[in-house]
Write a protein that holds these residues in place. Sequence first.
Motif, short mmCIF file in Angstrom:
data_model
loop_
_atom_site.label_atom_id
_atom_site.label_comp_id
_atom_site.label_asym_id
_atom_site.label_seq_id
_atom_site.Cartn_x
_atom_site.Cartn_y
_atom_site.Cartn_z
N ALA A 280 -20.26 18.41 55.79
CA ALA A 280 -20.45 17.22 54.95
C ALA A 280 -19.16 16.42 54.84
O ALA A 280 -18.07 16.98 54.78
CB ALA A 280 -20.91 17.65 53.56
N LYS A 281 -19.33 15.11 54.84
CA LYS A 281 -18.18 14.23 54.66
C LYS A 281 -17.77 14.24 53.20
O LYS A 281 -18.62 14.32 52.31
CB LYS A 281 -18.53 12.80 55.08
CG LYS A 281 -18.78 12.63 56.55
CD LYS A 281 -19.07 11.18 56.85
CE LYS A 281 -19.34 10.99 58.33
NZ LYS A 281 -19.62 9.60 58.67
N PRO A 282 -16.47 14.14 52.93
CA PRO A 282 -16.06 14.06 51.52
C PRO A 282 -16.55 12.76 50.90
O PRO A 282 -16.63 11.73 51.57
CB PRO A 282 -14.53 14.11 51.59
CG PRO A 282 -14.18 13.71 52.97
CD PRO A 282 -15.36 14.09 53.84
N SER A 283 -16.92 12.81 49.64
CA SER A 283 -17.41 11.60 48.99
C SER A 283 -16.26 10.62 48.80
O SER A 283 -15.12 11.00 48.61
CB SER A 283 -18.05 11.93 47.65
OG SER A 283 -17.09 12.49 46.79
N ARG A 284 -16.59 9.37 48.87
CA ARG A 284 -15.59 8.31 48.72
C ARG A 284 -15.70 7.72 47.32
O ARG A 284 -16.78 7.60 46.77
CB ARG A 284 -15.82 7.21 49.75
CG ARG A 284 -15.68 7.66 51.17
CD ARG A 284 -15.99 6.48 52.10
NE ARG A 284 -16.09 6.90 53.47
CZ ARG A 284 -15.09 6.86 54.33
NH1 ARG A 284 -13.92 6.43 53.95
NH2 ARG A 284 -15.26 7.24 55.57
N SER A 285 -14.57 7.30 46.80
CA SER A 285 -14.57 6.64 45.50
C SER A 285 -15.18 5.24 45.65
O SER A 285 -15.25 4.70 46.76
CB SER A 285 -13.16 6.54 44.95
OG SER A 285 -12.41 5.62 45.72
N ILE A 286 -15.59 4.68 44.54
CA ILE A 286 -16.15 3.32 44.56
C ILE A 286 -15.09 2.34 45.09
O ILE A 286 -15.39 1.47 45.89
CB ILE A 286 -16.63 2.90 43.16
CG1 ILE A 286 -17.77 3.81 42.69
CG2 ILE A 286 -17.07 1.45 43.13
CD1 ILE A 286 -19.03 3.73 43.50
N GLY A 287 -13.86 2.51 44.65
CA GLY A 287 -12.78 1.63 45.11
C GLY A 287 -12.58 1.72 46.61
O GLY A 287 -12.38 0.71 47.29
N ASN A 288 -12.65 2.94 47.14
CA ASN A 288 -12.50 3.14 48.58
C ASN A 288 -13.66 2.47 49.32
O ASN A 288 -13.45 1.81 50.34
CB ASN A 288 -12.47 4.65 48.88
CG ASN A 288 -12.10 4.96 50.31
OD1 ASN A 288 -12.41 4.21 51.22
ND2 ASN A 288 -11.45 6.08 50.52
N GLN A 289 -14.86 2.64 48.82
CA GLN A 289 -16.01 2.00 49.45
C GLN A 289 -15.91 0.48 49.37
O GLN A 289 -16.24 -0.21 50.33
CB GLN A 289 -17.30 2.49 48.79
CG GLN A 289 -17.59 3.94 49.12
CD GLN A 289 -18.83 4.45 48.42
OE1 GLN A 289 -19.32 3.84 47.47
NE2 GLN A 289 -19.33 5.58 48.87
N GLN A 290 -15.45 -0.04 48.24
CA GLN A 290 -15.27 -1.48 48.11
C GLN A 290 -14.29 -2.00 49.15
O GLN A 290 -14.48 -3.07 49.72
CB GLN A 290 -14.78 -1.84 46.70
CG GLN A 290 -15.81 -1.69 45.60
CD GLN A 290 -16.86 -2.77 45.66
OE1 GLN A 290 -17.85 -2.63 46.36
NE2 GLN A 290 -16.65 -3.84 44.92
N ASN A 291 -13.23 -1.23 49.39
CA ASN A 291 -12.25 -1.61 50.41
C ASN A 291 -12.90 -1.64 51.79
O ASN A 291 -12.65 -2.57 52.58
CB ASN A 291 -11.07 -0.65 50.39
CG ASN A 291 -9.98 -1.08 51.34
OD1 ASN A 291 -9.56 -2.23 51.33
ND2 ASN A 291 -9.51 -0.17 52.16
N LEU A 292 -13.73 -0.66 52.10
CA LEU A 292 -14.44 -0.63 53.39
C LEU A 292 -15.35 -1.84 53.54
O LEU A 292 -15.44 -2.44 54.61
CB LEU A 292 -15.25 0.66 53.53
CG LEU A 292 -14.46 1.96 53.62
CD1 LEU A 292 -15.41 3.16 53.62
CD2 LEU A 292 -13.58 1.98 54.85
N PHE A 293 -16.04 -2.20 52.46
CA PHE A 293 -16.92 -3.37 52.49
C PHE A 293 -16.12 -4.64 52.76
O PHE A 293 -16.52 -5.49 53.55
CB PHE A 293 -17.69 -3.51 51.17
CG PHE A 293 -18.55 -2.32 50.81
CD1 PHE A 293 -19.05 -1.47 51.78
CD2 PHE A 293 -18.84 -2.06 49.49
CE1 PHE A 293 -19.84 -0.38 51.43
CE2 PHE A 293 -19.63 -0.99 49.13
CZ PHE A 293 -20.14 -0.15 50.11
#
Length: 108
Positions: free
Chosen positions: A2-15
Amino acid sequence: MAKPSRSIGNQQNLFALASAAAKKYAGQLPKEVAALAAGLEADSKVIATQNAKQESLKAELAKASEALKASVKAATLKRAKIVRMAEATFGPSGKEIREFRPATEGKV
């Protein structure tokens, strides 16, 4: 694995990275990508708003939890004092004391 979960901030950066890259290379990518990038930006704004609301609610919950703990502690201390006073009045093994405690208290 399983991939480690990403924080909302990290996901926002990816977006944001994907959206910016889609704009930069809009002429070389299919036209559908521009619409997807615009949708991604809109979704990202909604996520940011929802995340802020969630953080605010977490703070409120933490305050409510502390207030609840304080109330339970105060009530527990008052109950203990009542039981101690009853024991002092009726004796620690008096039949009246059973009415101040649940039937299972002190049993293993």
